[in-house]
Scaffold this motif. Structure first.
Motif, PDB file in Angstrom:
ATOM      1  N   ASP A 121      -8.391   3.022  -8.915  1.00 31.53           N
ATOM      2  CA  ASP A 121      -7.438   1.920  -9.119  1.00 31.53           C
ATOM      3  C   ASP A 121      -8.120   0.854  -9.960  1.00 31.53           C
ATOM      4  OD1 ASP A 121      -4.997   0.700  -9.022  1.00 31.53           O
ATOM      5  OD2 ASP A 121      -5.207  -0.118  -7.009  1.00 31.53           O
ATOM      6  N   ASP A 137      -2.924   3.658  -2.768  1.00 32.26           N
ATOM      7  CA  ASP A 137      -2.808   2.891  -3.998  1.00 32.26           C
ATOM      8  C   ASP A 137      -2.121   1.582  -3.662  1.00 32.26           C
ATOM      9  OD1 ASP A 137      -3.539   3.052  -6.836  1.00 32.26           O
ATOM     10  OD2 ASP A 137      -1.432   2.582  -7.132  1.00 32.26           O
ATOM     11  N   GLY A 138      -2.479   0.520  -4.390  1.00 31.25           N
ATOM     12  CA  GLY A 138      -1.979  -0.787  -4.022  1.00 31.25           C
ATOM     13  C   GLY A 138      -1.388  -1.566  -5.163  1.00 31.25           C
ATOM     14  N   ALA A 157      -7.155   1.339  -3.586  1.00 32.28           N
ATOM     15  CA  ALA A 157      -6.231   0.223  -3.778  1.00 32.28           C
ATOM     16  C   ALA A 157      -7.023  -1.014  -4.156  1.00 32.28           C
ATOM     17  CB  ALA A 157      -5.421  -0.034  -2.511  1.00 32.28           C
ATOM     18  N   LEU A 208       0.850  -1.182   0.000  1.00 27.30           N
ATOM     19  CA  LEU A 208       0.000   0.000   0.000  1.00 27.30           C
ATOM     20  C   LEU A 208       0.889   1.237   0.000  1.00 27.30           C
ATOM     21  CD1 LEU A 208      -2.990   0.892   0.241  1.00 27.30           C
ATOM     22  CD2 LEU A 208      -2.620   1.045   2.710  1.00 27.30           C
TER      23      LEU A 208
END
Length: 707
Positions: A159, A253-254, A203, A33
């Motif tokens: 995402d 964001d992942g 994410a 992450l």
């Protein structure tokens, strides 16, 4: 040169030392992450929601978003939103700036992922883009070409992620909660279904089984979407569950290697072990807790598991005997209060559920019996209110302890432990008694070479065994016998049965008597129909539970096979049955020669059911061949003196130990493994009564499970 250009140059110079950063060693199971500006990288356990800061300094004073893991070269690729440039990160999480051409400068990107060595970027209202990463294979300084696939970009994404099995790209519209699939050739956006949740899903990750995980920025809720079935996807059937609660942030964001299993082999997660109708396994979103914290139940911290353990396994069989935190001090009777003792490692929250109506779930009204009760460190006594309509009989309970509150009977937790316990509900006029306890097991061990002692390693058949009796109006109305095969060191095939000496077959209510193997109900309850006595056959051949892995099942130290056979007998007596002469628990468990199979020299050929081996001084059943078998070998049985199955020196061929005893290794004499046993046997049990304790064993001579 402008200030912005200077900043960009400075950033490129700063990261130049990381140009050849090493890739990840493997395809990791952890999710990553990316948060904040300057960016910080966290490791996220998607199963529990637990997070840990991995890198607070990526070497770049910027936010990194749109990240994706490339399992071709094992780098994470991302977009530097501060400087509008592409970067990649290796296992040290230091950012390397990439050279590009065609990268837009009039807007940024917050959405990205990698598939087949191609990096895809998306921006609502701007389009879908792709970047071929293969030039970096030979030259880390190569210039990457950014190509625009389509200007169509109407979905409000934060995402998206690639499905590892079908290669399709999926994302959630934040405003509507609609799931879309994106065409990599045309950029077309196809509606799949409604996930039923909205918000900024910053994410998104896939796992190797085709589950899609999305994390919501505002509250950290991690939802799991089942995209494992192509037919369901085509028909818009979307199963969505709240899976865990992770960290929340306004910048998420992942990235994750979608080819990796969601749990690695070094699991630090505790699962439950009730039947899966109660939601126990990961696939059914069962309860699980991160265990590398100081929150747990009982005296023993839980061990890590790869998934929920269903019959014949459970926590205490497969690993440490750590299910020691919950005890029912009093009987649980319909309409009355009961006392539950719960031991906690420290202060924390306890929630618990009981399946009062025995319908196989904890979802009904009133089945959450404790909600966020604050426990103190040590033993806590809780009052359990049992409803009047609680169904009498066997059921299940679930206890969850954590630093987190508001837990359900399913889903992940960042700390603590879950314990699932079977429970017997009674009603007025009944009492319950146990052997050896409500949750522990005794050990019954056999030497199958009777009437010869042979190697006398007492591991030919080893069964863990416990009994619950329900007493109603002064008679035994019900018996629940549970056990599992712990070891089978025999060369000969043997069966296993239980003789309820003192009552007859006709005293058993056959319509209300059941037998279960590995949690599955059998068509036959096992009651031996051609015997006058009450005899229940558990198995005619336990040797079938041996595997090809080892010649001897769990009796040599290198053979660490899993438990694969458990049984339960739920026995009801008739209302007219006189149980006053029923022998005391644990009754008379015995083994017998498997019919039609060789069972050693010096015996009638294939003696089968007529050869029985019982605990010392327990008379055999009516099926035993007393005319031809007594007195053979070194047997010194004297039926007229009630002496059975002993040698002249009082050595038995079967013994019962009231604990989860560890048996000798293959071909190690019992007396060599437990030297004090000789004194115990010779004295007729008067001396060295604690011979079986661990501290009295020669550790190198006993089997020690390594699970």
């Amino acid at each position: 040169m402008t200030g912005k250009s200077l900043l960009t140059l400075f950033s490129m110079l700063l990261v130049s030392s990381y140009a050849n950063a090493a890739p990840f060693d493997t395809c990791p199971s952890k999710a990553y992450l990316f948060q904040a500006n300057p960016v910080q990288v966290y490791g996220v356990n998607l199963v529990t929601g637990a997070t840990a800061l991995i890198q607070s300094d990526t070497g770049i004073n910027a936010n990194i978003n749109g990240v994706g893991f490339d399992f071709e070269d094992r780098y994470i690729y991302g977009y530097d939103t501060t400087n509008k440039q592409l970067v990649r990160l290796g296992k040290d999480f230091k950012a390397q700036v990439l050279n590009t051409s065609g990268l837009p400068t009039d807007h940024t990107f917050f959405v990205g992922d990698v598939y087949n060595h191609v990096y895809y970027l998306y921006r609502q209202g701007r389009g879908l883009f792709k970047v071929d990463l293969s030039p970096l294979d030979s030259n880390p300084s190569a210039t990457l070409v950014v190509e625009k696939i389509s200007s169509q970009a109407s979905v409000r994404l934060t995402d998206f992620a690639f499905h590892p099995q079908n290669g399709n790209l999926y994302g959630i519209d934040n405003s509507s909660g609609y799931l879309y699939q994106f065409d990599l050739t045309t950029g077309a956006e196809s509606y799949i279904g409604d996930v039923g949740h909205t918000g900024t899903f910053g994410a998104g990750y896939f796992d190797v089984n085709g589950y899609y995980y999305i994390s919501r920025n505002s509250d950290g809720h991690i939802y799991r979407i089942d995209l494992s079935d192509e037919d369901n996807i085509a028909n818009g059937i979307i199963d969505v569950q709240l899976f865990a609660v992770g960290p929340y942030s306004n910048q998420n964001d992942g990235a994750r290697c979608a080819n990796a299993p969601i749990i690695d082999e070094d699991s630090t997660i505790d699962f439950g072990d009730a039947p899966d109708s109660y939601q126990t396994t990961l696939d059914s979103n069962g309860p699980r807790h991160t265990i590398d914290t100081d929150y747990w139940l009982g005296a023993i911290a839980p061990d890590g598991e790869g998934d929920g353990l269903l019959a014949p396994l459970d926590d205490n069989k497969a690993g440490l005997q750590d299910e020691d935190g919950v005890g029912f001090v009093t009987a649980v009777e319909a309409g009355l209060n009961a006392i539950v003792s719960v031991t906690a490692s420290r202060e924390g929250y306890l929630s618990a559920w009981i399946d009062w109506n025995q319908d196989g779930d904890f979802a009904d009204s009133g089945e959450k019996v404790f909600s966020d009760v604050v426990l103190s460190a040590g033993r806590n006594s809780l009052i359990l209110e049992v409803p009047n309509n609680a169904v009498v009989g066997s059921t299940w309970s679930r206890f969850r302890f954590s630093e987190q509150s508001n837990l359900e009977y399913f889903g992940g937790s960042t700390s603590g432990e879950v314990e699932d316990h079977p429970l017997l509900i009674t009603k007025d006029g009944t009492a319950v008694r146990y052997y050896p306890s409500s949750s522990g097991y005794a050990t019954i061990a056999y030497e199958d070479n009777w009437p010869y002692t042979a190697d006398y390693d007492m591991n030919d058949v080893v069964v863990r065994y416990r009994v619950t009796e329900t007493i109603k109006d002064g008679r035994v109305a019900r018996m629940v016998i549970q056990g599992y095969l712990a070891a089978y060191g025999a060369s000969y095939p043997s069966g296993f049965a239980i003789h309820l000496s003192g009552i007859n077959r006709t005293d058993i209510n056959s319509d209300l008597t059941y037998q279960y193997h590995n949690g599955e109900k059998l068509e036959s309850n096992g009651l031996e129909q051609d015997s006058t006595s009450a005899i229940l056959i558990v198995s005619t051949d336990l040797s079938t539970n041996k595997t090809e892995q080892c010649n001897f099942y769990r009796s040599v130290q290198w053979c660490q096979e899993e438990i694969n056979f458990s049984f339960e007998l739920d026995i009801a007596t008739t209302e007219s049955a006189d149980t006053s002469n029923l022998m005391s628990m644990p009754y008379d468990p015995f083994i017998f020669a498997t019919p039609g199979q060789y069972h050693g020299d010096g015996l009638p050929l294939h003696p089968g059911r007529t050869l029985e081996i019982h605990l010392a001084d327990h008379a055999p059943t009516e099926k035993f061949d007393d005319e031809n078998l007594y007195g053979l070998g070194v047997d010194a049985s004297e039926p007229n003196q009630n002496k059975y199955f002993k040698t002249a020196g009082n050595l038995p061929w079967a013994l019962v130990v009231p604990s989860e005893w560890q048996w000798p290794l293959e071909r190690v004499d019992l007396v060599v493994a437990y030297p004090e046993f000789a004194t115990y046997a010779e004295s007729g049990g008067q001396f060295s009564q604690d011979w079986y304790l661990d501290e009295n064993a020669v550790q190198s001579n006993i089997f020690i499970p390594e699970e």
